[in-house]
Each structure stands twice: as C-alpha cells, then as structure tokens.
Design a protein around this motif. Sequence first.
Motif, PDB file in Angstrom:
ATOM      1  N   GLU A   4      97.544   2.180  68.955  1.00 18.69           N
ATOM      2  CA  GLU A   4      98.676   1.249  68.894  1.00 18.69           C
ATOM      3  C   GLU A   4      99.969   1.945  68.502  1.00 18.69           C
ATOM      4  OE1 GLU A   4      96.565   0.707  64.851  1.00 18.69           O
ATOM      5  OE2 GLU A   4      96.146   1.407  66.881  1.00 18.69           O
ATOM      6  N   LYS A   5      99.893   3.035  67.735  1.00 16.31           N
ATOM      7  CA  LYS A   5     101.103   3.754  67.335  1.00 16.31           C
ATOM      8  C   LYS A   5     101.695   4.566  68.480  1.00 16.31           C
ATOM      9  CE  LYS A   5      99.851   4.067  62.439  1.00 16.31           C
ATOM     10  NZ  LYS A   5      99.571   4.976  61.298  1.00 16.31           N
ATOM     11  N   LEU A   6     100.941   4.667  69.575  1.00 12.64           N
ATOM     12  CA  LEU A   6     101.397   5.450  70.734  1.00 12.64           C
ATOM     13  C   LEU A   6     101.943   4.562  71.844  1.00 12.64           C
ATOM     14  CD1 LEU A   6      98.313   7.844  70.977  1.00 12.64           C
ATOM     15  CD2 LEU A   6     100.498   8.321  69.856  1.00 12.64           C
ATOM     16  N   LYS A   7     102.072   3.255  71.600  1.00  8.09           N
ATOM     17  CA  LYS A   7     102.374   2.301  72.664  1.00  8.09           C
ATOM     18  C   LYS A   7     103.657   2.611  73.415  1.00  8.09           C
ATOM     19  CE  LYS A   7     103.574  -1.837  71.285  1.00  8.09           C
ATOM     20  NZ  LYS A   7     103.511  -3.152  70.602  1.00  8.09           N
ATOM     21  N   ASP A   8     104.639   3.210  72.746  1.00 12.12           N
ATOM     22  CA  ASP A   8     105.918   3.507  73.389  1.00 12.12           C
ATOM     23  C   ASP A   8     106.001   4.937  73.916  1.00 12.12           C
ATOM     24  OD1 ASP A   8     106.972   0.931  72.893  1.00 12.12           O
ATOM     25  OD2 ASP A   8     107.435   1.505  70.829  1.00 12.12           O
ATOM     26  N   LYS A   9     104.927   5.697  73.726  1.00 10.86           N
ATOM     27  CA  LYS A   9     104.905   7.079  74.214  1.00 10.86           C
ATOM     28  C   LYS A   9     104.637   7.103  75.717  1.00 10.86           C
ATOM     29  CE  LYS A   9     105.027   9.695  70.354  1.00 10.86           C
ATOM     30  NZ  LYS A   9     105.967  10.830  70.140  1.00 10.86           N
ATOM     31  N   LEU A  10     105.326   8.008  76.418  1.00  8.11           N
ATOM     32  CA  LEU A  10     104.993   8.224  77.820  1.00  8.11           C
ATOM     33  C   LEU A  10     103.611   8.865  77.910  1.00  8.11           C
ATOM     34  CD1 LEU A  10     108.380   9.645  79.170  1.00  8.11           C
ATOM     35  CD2 LEU A  10     107.453   7.342  79.528  1.00  8.11           C
ATOM     36  N   ILE A  11     102.927   8.625  79.015  1.00 13.43           N
ATOM     37  CA  ILE A  11     101.576   9.155  79.146  1.00 13.43           C
ATOM     38  C   ILE A  11     101.564  10.685  79.171  1.00 13.43           C
ATOM     39  CG2 ILE A  11     100.660   7.094  80.253  1.00 13.43           C
ATOM     40  CD1 ILE A  11     100.905   8.504  82.939  1.00 13.43           C
ATOM     41  N   SER A  12     102.694  11.288  79.510  1.00 13.00           N
ATOM     42  CA  SER A  12     102.794  12.750  79.498  1.00 13.00           C
ATOM     43  C   SER A  12     102.933  13.303  78.086  1.00 13.00           C
ATOM     44  CB  SER A  12     103.989  13.211  80.338  1.00 13.00           C
ATOM     45  OG  SER A  12     105.194  12.673  79.819  1.00 13.00           O
ATOM     46  N   GLU A  13     103.150  12.418  77.117  1.00 15.43           N
ATOM     47  CA  GLU A  13     103.406  12.848  75.740  1.00 15.43           C
ATOM     48  C   GLU A  13     102.187  12.698  74.828  1.00 15.43           C
ATOM     49  OE1 GLU A  13     108.161  11.752  75.458  1.00 15.43           O
ATOM     50  OE2 GLU A  13     106.703  10.191  74.933  1.00 15.43           O
ATOM     51  N   VAL A  14     101.055  12.254  75.378  1.00 16.49           N
ATOM     52  CA  VAL A  14      99.865  12.066  74.548  1.00 16.49           C
ATOM     53  C   VAL A  14      98.788  13.057  74.967  1.00 16.49           C
ATOM     54  CG1 VAL A  14     100.423   9.634  74.209  1.00 16.49           C
ATOM     55  CG2 VAL A  14      98.872  10.293  76.066  1.00 16.49           C
ATOM     56  N   SER A  15      97.771  13.195  74.125  1.00 20.38           N
ATOM     57  CA  SER A  15      96.682  14.128  74.415  1.00 20.38           C
ATOM     58  C   SER A  15      95.756  13.551  75.483  1.00 20.38           C
ATOM     59  CB  SER A  15      95.886  14.408  73.146  1.00 20.38           C
ATOM     60  OG  SER A  15      95.139  13.259  72.761  1.00 20.38           O
ATOM     61  N   GLY A  16      94.883  14.412  76.003  1.00 17.86           N
ATOM     62  CA  GLY A  16      93.927  13.955  77.008  1.00 17.86           C
ATOM     63  C   GLY A  16      93.005  12.873  76.473  1.00 17.86           C
ATOM     64  N   GLY A  17      92.556  13.019  75.231  1.00 18.66           N
ATOM     65  CA  GLY A  17      91.678  12.025  74.634  1.00 18.66           C
ATOM     66  C   GLY A  17      92.382  10.694  74.429  1.00 18.66           C
ATOM     67  N   GLN A  18      93.652  10.743  74.010  1.00 22.82           N
ATOM     68  CA  GLN A  18      94.420   9.510  73.815  1.00 22.82           C
ATOM     69  C   GLN A  18      94.669   8.804  75.148  1.00 22.82           C
ATOM     70  OE1 GLN A  18      97.648  11.446  71.839  1.00 22.82           O
ATOM     71  NE2 GLN A  18      96.881  10.988  69.772  1.00 22.82           N
ATOM     72  N   LEU A  19      94.974   9.578  76.170  1.00 24.25           N
ATOM     73  CA  LEU A  19      95.171   8.992  77.496  1.00 24.25           C
ATOM     74  C   LEU A  19      93.872   8.386  78.012  1.00 24.25           C
ATOM     75  CD1 LEU A  19      96.822   8.398  80.014  1.00 24.25           C
ATOM     76  CD2 LEU A  19      96.368  10.729  80.803  1.00 24.25           C
ATOM     77  N   GLN A  20      92.752   9.063  77.783  1.00 24.10           N
ATOM     78  CA  GLN A  20      91.473   8.515  78.240  1.00 24.10           C
ATOM     79  C   GLN A  20      91.177   7.181  77.561  1.00 24.10           C
ATOM     80  OE1 GLN A  20      89.773   9.023  80.712  1.00 24.10           O
ATOM     81  NE2 GLN A  20      87.594   9.368  80.415  1.00 24.10           N
ATOM     82  N   ARG A  21      91.483   7.066  76.282  1.00 22.82           N
ATOM     83  CA  ARG A  21      91.269   5.795  75.589  1.00 22.82           C
ATOM     84  C   ARG A  21      92.150   4.699  76.194  1.00 22.82           C
ATOM     85  NH1 ARG A  21      92.116   7.197  69.485  1.00 22.82           N
ATOM     86  NH2 ARG A  21      92.037   9.430  69.921  1.00 22.82           N
ATOM     87  N   ALA A  22      93.394   5.052  76.524  1.00 21.69           N
ATOM     88  CA  ALA A  22      94.301   4.077  77.142  1.00 21.69           C
ATOM     89  C   ALA A  22      93.791   3.649  78.518  1.00 21.69           C
ATOM     90  CB  ALA A  22      95.705   4.669  77.253  1.00 21.69           C
ATOM     91  N   LEU A  23      93.264   4.588  79.283  1.00 20.70           N
ATOM     92  CA  LEU A  23      92.739   4.265  80.613  1.00 20.70           C
ATOM     93  C   LEU A  23      91.498   3.380  80.519  1.00 20.70           C
ATOM     94  CD1 LEU A  23      93.189   7.731  82.366  1.00 20.70           C
ATOM     95  CD2 LEU A  23      94.406   5.619  82.928  1.00 20.70           C
ATOM     96  N   ILE A  24      90.674   3.619  79.514  1.00 20.56           N
ATOM     97  CA  ILE A  24      89.503   2.762  79.314  1.00 20.56           C
ATOM     98  C   ILE A  24      89.952   1.356  78.939  1.00 20.56           C
ATOM     99  CG2 ILE A  24      87.453   2.368  77.885  1.00 20.56           C
ATOM    100  CD1 ILE A  24      87.267   5.479  77.646  1.00 20.56           C
ATOM    101  N   ALA A  25      90.945   1.261  78.046  1.00 20.21           N
ATOM    102  CA  ALA A  25      91.487  -0.046  77.675  1.00 20.21           C
ATOM    103  C   ALA A  25      92.046  -0.765  78.900  1.00 20.21           C
ATOM    104  CB  ALA A  25      92.568   0.119  76.607  1.00 20.21           C
ATOM    105  N   ARG A  26      92.738  -0.024  79.766  1.00 21.25           N
ATOM    106  CA  ARG A  26      93.284  -0.608  80.991  1.00 21.25           C
ATOM    107  C   ARG A  26      92.172  -1.160  81.882  1.00 21.25           C
ATOM    108  NH1 ARG A  26      94.274   0.467  86.322  1.00 21.25           N
ATOM    109  NH2 ARG A  26      96.317  -0.198  87.116  1.00 21.25           N
TER     110      ARG A  26
END
Length: 234
Positions: free
Chosen positions: A126-148
């Motif tokens: 939730e603290k990354l909600k305003d971050k661009l996807i290019s600005e997060v780690s691979g693991g954080q992006l994977q969690r976001a994609l699973i949530a999507r």
Amino acid sequence: MQNNKKLISVKNLNFNYGKDAILSDISLDIYKGKNVAIIGRNGGGKSTLVKLMLGFLKKKSGEIDYYVDKNKIGYLPQIREFDTSFPINIFDLVISGLTKKSNLFKKFSAEDRKRTNDLLAEFEIEKLKDKLISEVSGGQLQRALIARALISSPEILFLDEPESFLDKKFEFELYEKIKQLSDSTIVVISHELDKLCCYVDSIFIVEEEIRIFEDKNEFFKSEFAHRHIHNHKI
C-alpha cells in the motif's frame, strides 16, 4: 467444492510457430472447483497453451469452447513478459484488473477503489501505490500483478509462474491464498510442483502433446513423478 461444470473445453488443438509444431492435438477440460497444475519441460508449450485459451494467440486448428464469461477470467502473465517501462503506478495497475474488454474507459467507483486499497494492504504494497511500476522491485511488482489478477474475483484464474521474484514468506502466503479461493478455479504453470501439489487436484503435463492426470495421486504413482519433482525439470 468440485462439480462437473465445465469452464473451458479444448478439442484437438494445434499450434505452430512458423514451421515448428509447438502443440499437437491437445484436448482437455477445465472444471469448476478443480484446480490444475500445468507442468513440462521448458519450451514444451505450457505458456503457449494458456495464451491460446486466453485468446492471445491464434490456433492453427482445433476448438476452444467457453462456458464462462470471458470477463470472469483472470490472468497473471510471466513477469518477464510485462513491460515495466509503461508509465502506470501500482494503484492504477491493480485497479485496471476491473476493466472489461467491452468497457475500456470504465469509471471506477468508491467501492472499486476500496477493493484496490484493501488488496494493496493485503499484499503489503500500500505504501507503493503512487510509485511507477518501473520504480519497484521485481517481487513488489509480482505482488501487484497477482493483486490485479485477483481483483475481479475471477471464476477461473490462470497463473503463469506466480512464485517468480517472490520471497519465501509471500510465496507461502500465495499458495495459502490459492487454497482459500473457493469461488475461483486455478490453473497454474509452476516450477514448484513439490510445493504446489497440495493445492491442486489435477496435473497436466504439456510437452508438445498432453498427458492428463485428473487425479493428482495417479501422477505421483506414475513414472513421471520422479522426473518432474525430484529433478525439478518442470
């Protein structure tokens, strides 16, 4: 709870890349409430089969019949296939999972936004909600994609290597979440069958052709179990 309702039926499916046969005479049925693991050697056509069922690729021949609303099909792609240069933040990425093909310009409701925030909190991003996807780690992006993939409460959910880039804590939590998704049927491509096996009912081996074990226990009694688990060539 398992039943006999078909969600997707594939009959005599064939697919080529150029002159190379990737899938030959594939027939299978996916039933509501019966989770499936798709395994096989690298390059054997696992992801290709899923993309054909999703309509992302055009088959050479055969039939794919749907008994489910296509808007109720969720999909987690392999993270390495995702374009991280696309200018979208984590919140918008997750909520975009609610966009239907028939309404690409949907206005999201307060309930949609709450659902998104709840999932972001659940996956601890939730603290990354305003971050661009290019600005997060691979693991954080994977969690976001699973949530999507989960946000629309899909009736059938395709997961292509969902454990990629996840640390052990979130990998375990993902598998537990799969176990709890009683309203969704899961079809998962994974290199972690030894960890995933207690969460699935059936195992499909895809290596150009298909071998189906509707009951996973029959797979573990077969000659294929040693090759696909102990040698980790899934």
